[in-house]
Design an enzyme around this catalytic site. Sequence first.
Site, PDB file in Angstrom:
ATOM      1  N   CYS A  50       0.739  -1.237   0.114  1.00  0.00           N
ATOM      2  CA  CYS A  50      -0.025  -0.075  -0.054  1.00  0.00           C
ATOM      3  C   CYS A  50       0.848   1.228  -0.068  1.00  0.00           C
ATOM      4  O   CYS A  50       0.489   2.206  -0.461  1.00  0.00           O
ATOM      5  CB  CYS A  50      -0.779  -0.282   1.152  1.00  0.00           C
ATOM      6  SG  CYS A  50      -0.271  -0.093   2.744  1.00  0.00           S
ATOM      7  N   ASN A  51       1.955   1.203   0.419  1.00  0.00           N
ATOM      8  CA  ASN A  51       3.086   2.330   0.737  1.00  0.00           C
ATOM      9  C   ASN A  51       3.968   2.497  -0.437  1.00  0.00           C
ATOM     10  O   ASN A  51       4.817   3.494  -0.374  1.00  0.00           O
ATOM     11  CB  ASN A  51       3.627   2.403   1.813  1.00  0.00           C
ATOM     12  CG  ASN A  51       2.497   2.892   2.964  1.00  0.00           C
ATOM     13  OD1 ASN A  51       1.849   3.673   2.819  1.00  0.00           O
ATOM     14  ND2 ASN A  51       2.609   2.337   4.204  1.00  0.00           N
ATOM     15  N   ARG A  52       4.317   1.577  -1.104  1.00  0.00           N
ATOM     16  CA  ARG A  52       5.363   1.339  -2.171  1.00  0.00           C
ATOM     17  C   ARG A  52       5.224   0.313  -3.406  1.00  0.00           C
ATOM     18  O   ARG A  52       4.481  -0.821  -3.056  1.00  0.00           O
ATOM     19  CB  ARG A  52       6.650   1.214  -1.420  1.00  0.00           C
ATOM     20  CG  ARG A  52       7.010  -0.223  -0.996  1.00  0.00           C
ATOM     21  CD  ARG A  52       8.285  -0.415  -0.496  1.00  0.00           C
ATOM     22  NE  ARG A  52       8.446   0.308   0.827  1.00  0.00           N
ATOM     23  CZ  ARG A  52       9.204   1.314   0.967  1.00  0.00           C
ATOM     24  NH1 ARG A  52      10.053   1.594  -0.044  1.00  0.00           N
ATOM     25  NH2 ARG A  52       9.336   2.135   2.112  1.00  0.00           N
ATOM     26  N   SER A 105      10.339   2.969   6.173  1.00  0.00           N
ATOM     27  CA  SER A 105       9.018   2.764   6.153  1.00  0.00           C
ATOM     28  C   SER A 105       8.383   3.976   6.600  1.00  0.00           C
ATOM     29  O   SER A 105       8.936   4.689   7.260  1.00  0.00           O
ATOM     30  CB  SER A 105       8.594   1.526   7.151  1.00  0.00           C
ATOM     31  OG  SER A 105       9.022   0.196   6.440  1.00  0.00           O
ATOM     32  N   GLN A 112       6.558  -5.444   9.329  1.00  0.00           N
ATOM     33  CA  GLN A 112       5.628  -6.133   8.323  1.00  0.00           C
ATOM     34  C   GLN A 112       6.332  -6.074   6.829  1.00  0.00           C
ATOM     35  O   GLN A 112       6.188  -7.038   6.228  1.00  0.00           O
ATOM     36  CB  GLN A 112       4.214  -5.245   8.284  1.00  0.00           C
ATOM     37  CG  GLN A 112       3.393  -5.704   9.519  1.00  0.00           C
ATOM     38  CD  GLN A 112       3.757  -4.915  10.568  1.00  0.00           C
ATOM     39  OE1 GLN A 112       4.390  -3.784  10.679  1.00  0.00           O
ATOM     40  NE2 GLN A 112       3.028  -5.191  11.901  1.00  0.00           N
TER      41      GLN A 112
END
Length: 416
Positions: A50-52, A105, A112
Amino acid sequence: MSLVAIGINHKTASVDLREKVAFAPDKIHDAMKSLANSTKSGEAVIVSTCNRTELYCNALEEAAVVEWFEQYHGLDHADVEPCLYKYEGREVAKHLMRVSAGLDSLVLGEPQILGQVKQAFVKAKEAGTVAVTIDRLFQNTFSVAKKIRTETEIGSAAVSVAFAAVSMAKHIFSSLAKTQVLLVGAGETIELVARHLKDNGVSSMVVANRTVSRAEAMCEEFGAKAITLEQIPDFLPKADIVISSTASPLPILGKGMVEKALKQRRHQPMLLVDIAVPRDIEAEVADLDDAFLYTVDDLHSIVEQNMASRREAAEQAELIAEEESHQFMEWMRSLESVDSIREYRTQSLAIKDEMVDKALNKLAQGGDSEKVLLELANKLTNKLIHAPTQALTAASRQGDLNALGQLRNALGLDKS
């Protein structure tokens, strides 16, 4: 071939763009095959969270990877280019190590991401897009991430409110495995709390929510029981730990309700953690002798202290990633030298075989053995010294004394 990585993450792109470049789980297998084919090496791994979204390849050039990425998602270069970061060679190894250790992160040191990178690697192996170089890169990265977590405190301190709440419970109860937990709410924060609790051995959880169906959906994952908010008084006396996070404008647990539950518990202590704003638990509950109430403000102070601790650990982790990426590149260079030696040896043996075959044919046709042997020696020598002679001549003509010296050393001309 060279290691190449390109990517987009929460620091460089909006959620809207990150959604557009994400790879669906059911399509990532074919996407990795397509990417690997476009690089000519057959090696590629796609990490998509979701972030990368990041592409790791053994490719001829970075531009080809960028072009594939844009074409696959049907995006304009002008829209994507400003948000991309790109790495080559050692920087690829260093970046992947930093990502896997949680140094890149949104939440510093979160664990995670390592699991997500491992999962991406497994999918790439299933797709057949992993060979020697990429395999070594990722296997080495997993070892480095483990080393960072073992040798630094990067993951030891809670830096999310959910994790802090569970960490506080661990300090109060010697073991969480036998505790009874009541979770109030079924949103993202409570779901994260439930995950942390399960990871710490909690098996008995009750989830109270205004909408039972929402609670039931979450309970399936954690083996918990779903109840309504109205049923809380019935279950509260059994709860050793109560963690609440709802969007209710008014308190859900009042002093009287908790006081009654404590009497039924025969005054066994109860930990209550209120991480809602506005509060879910009346402040007066803290006045009760056997109730230990902590609010979101208490947890935030813990999180802030722990973030400072993680930042110190991150400095140590950065040094480890720097050193290990250099070591990985030494292995890469050794691999290149092995390939060069193998290629040079194969080429020399092919020349030898060609010359010997011609000599044997002449002998079979009745040629003079002495003349055939002499011709073989002369032609084989000329073939083998042709390329080094050209290199020496070019270095001499260009006045490149450094190259000339290296060539002479490699050919053993300066050895006594």
